[in-house]
Design an enzyme around this catalytic site. Structure first.
Site, PDB file in Angstrom:
ATOM      1  CB  CYS A  66      -0.910  -0.012   1.235  1.00 44.46           C
ATOM      2  SG  CYS A  66      -1.974   1.431   1.331  1.00 44.46           S
ATOM      3  CB  CYS A  69       1.961   3.212   5.648  1.00 45.64           C
ATOM      4  SG  CYS A  69       0.571   3.781   6.626  1.00 45.64           S
ATOM      5  CD  GLN A 243      -2.118  21.963  10.834  1.00 41.34           C
ATOM      6  OE1 GLN A 243      -1.433  21.026  10.457  1.00 41.34           O
ATOM      7  NE2 GLN A 243      -1.827  23.221  10.535  1.00 41.34           N
ATOM      8  CG  PHE A 270       0.355  31.632   4.620  1.00 42.39           C
ATOM      9  CD1 PHE A 270       0.136  31.510   3.250  1.00 42.39           C
ATOM     10  CD2 PHE A 270       1.465  32.352   5.054  1.00 42.39           C
ATOM     11  CE1 PHE A 270       1.012  32.096   2.330  1.00 42.39           C
ATOM     12  CE2 PHE A 270       2.338  32.945   4.154  1.00 42.39           C
ATOM     13  CZ  PHE A 270       2.110  32.810   2.782  1.00 42.39           C
ATOM     14  CG  ASP A 338       0.699  26.732   9.020  1.00 44.66           C
ATOM     15  OD1 ASP A 338       1.551  26.059   8.407  1.00 44.66           O
ATOM     16  OD2 ASP A 338      -0.357  26.232   9.457  1.00 44.66           O
ATOM     17  CB  CYS A 364       3.802  21.027   5.754  1.00 43.34           C
ATOM     18  SG  CYS A 364       3.423  22.111   4.379  1.00 43.34           S
TER      19      CYS A 364
END
Ligand code: SAM
Length: 407
Positions: A66, A69, A243, A270, A338, A364
């Site tokens: 998969c 992950c 989030q 942001f 952000d 991120c």
């Protein structure tokens, strides 16, 4: 051919030194001795001869194939160190050393939003994630990432795929956990007609979805899909940023609060639908700036309906093209920033020329964060600390929150 894995690449791919250069081997860990056939820069039919002490049995039976992950075969502590290393490496690339405060990893089964794929089959519908690097659909009946409330939506998703999908095309199903039931967006479905509309309304009702959006159109709204941010409730527009886990959001907010201290005038750049603005409004007047007008409207409505908060003003503005200028930060005691993965090059350049005493930066993407950190440092800010936050467990994503202050 026997090889020893030397390190992991940024996407979790294990790298060994072959006779003609680097060789990539999926799902291996540093120190492991592996055997297989080299083809180009890949090791095919790889077998582990000596497993790493960091190797664990993946909790999901589909972990090998998969694409949802990448790192289930590694111990949590190993993944945390690896993600810290990614942040350290990105900072070092810009000549920056910083205090890295531990990694806060969200637990299994905590993701509150996710996008799955669905296809009609002979007997019904199949749901899942794409296999690694392929179109093949891997079923996800025991997914260890998603919150149980999202797993409980699977029967509704199957009903949607049967009603509005086909055996030749694949639907994309984006689900978000809300206080009023799951909020679902379907892309790639059949065009809407009278019968399909009726079917979709019936499925929304029968399965307790809060809202159903088909393509660009919200076709059913059973209850406003509320999220709580501090004392406020907000109904984000379909597809709005949120989030990924409640735990991740809490960790980022905790770091942001620690960074801004007792500031009572804050600008949140942001700002999205108010993840930071609204909780911070219990201590400060907040000016929230964001590019999407619908998100600003949702935040504004949430603030107006909440009790006991300081003022939150909103401004829809493209911060890439028209960043806030230094004089627009007059009197502001702290900025929260952000940005999306691209970072905030233009906004950072003007912030670096401002008098803002403290900046809480959330990111991120450690690479664009480090690039922007360099500009802030050149403008006289010091990087006080960085918290690494892992809300995309078992993936290669890394998030962080950091504090800059005027030196
Ligand atoms: C990583 S999200 C953070 C949102 C919010 N701080 C939160 O935690 O929920 C980045 C936000 O930047 C907004 N955005 C993207 N590009 C932008 C731009 N050029 N100008 C202003 N906002 C932008 C997105 O709509 C999104 O809400």
């Amino acid at each position: 051919m026997k090889l020893t894995i030397e390190r992991l690449g940024h996407l979790g791919d294990a790298i060994a030194q072959g006779p003609d250069g680097p060789v990539y081997v999926p799902q291996m860990l540093p120190g492991e001795e592996v055997e297989g056939e080299i083809q180009g820069d890949k090791l095919l039919n790889a077998r582990i001869l000596t497993p790493s002490a960091d190797r664990v049995k993946p909790p999901c039976p589909h972990a090998r194939s998969c694409g949802g992950c990448l790192m289930q075969h590694a111990r949590d502590g190993f993944v945390a160190d690896w993600k810290m290393g990614i942040v350290r490496g990105a900072l070092a690339g810009q000549g920056i050393e910083a205090e890295l405060r531990g990694v806060l990893t969200s637990p299994p089964q905590s993701r509150r939003r996710a996008t799955l794929s669905g296809r009609r089959t002979k007997g019904g519908a199949m749901l899942g994630f794409h296999a690694r690097g392929s179109d093949q659909l891997i079923p996800a009946p025991n997914c260890q990432l998603l919150h149980p409330d999202l797993m409980a939506v699977f029967p509704a998703l199957e009903a949607l795929v049967i009603a509005g999908g086909s055996r030749t095309t694949e639907l994309s199903l984006t689900l978000t956990r809300t206080l009023a039931g799951p909020d679902v967006i379907v892309a790639g479905g059949k065009p809407l007609d009278g019968q399909l509309r009726l079917d979709l309304a019936r499925i929304t009702e029968a399965h307790g979805l809060s809202r159903l959006t088909w393509g660009d159109e919200t076709v059913a709204l059973r209850a406003a899909p509320m999220q709580r941010f501090g004392k406020a409730l907000v109904a984000p527009p379909p597809g709005a940023f949120l989030q990924a886990t409640v735990e991740g959001e809490r960790a980022l907010l905790g770091a942001v609060r620690a960074a801004v201290g007792s500031a009572d005038r804050i600008t949140d750049l942001f700002a999205g639908v108010g993840t930071f603005s609204l909780p911070l409004a219990d201590q400060a007047a907040v000016h929230a700036v964001e590019g999407e007008a619908a998100m600003m409207a949702a935040l504004d409505k949430g603030w107006r309906q909440a009790q006991g908060l300081h003022r939150v003003s909103v401004e829809t503005r493209d911060l890439f093209r028209r960043p806030l200028e230094p004089d627009e930060f007059k009197g502001v005691q702290a900025v929260v920033i952000d940005p999306p993965r691209a970072g905030a090059e233009a906004q950072t350049a003007t912030l670096a020329r401002s008098d803002v005493p403290v900046i809480a930066a959330v990111s991120c993407n450690p690479v664009t964060f480090a690039r922007d950190a360099r500009v802030l440092r050149a403008g006289g800010y010091q990087l006080d600390w960085v918290h690494v936050v892992d809300q995309f467990r078992w993936s290669s994503h890394v998030e962080l929150a950091a504090r800059f202050s005027r030196a």
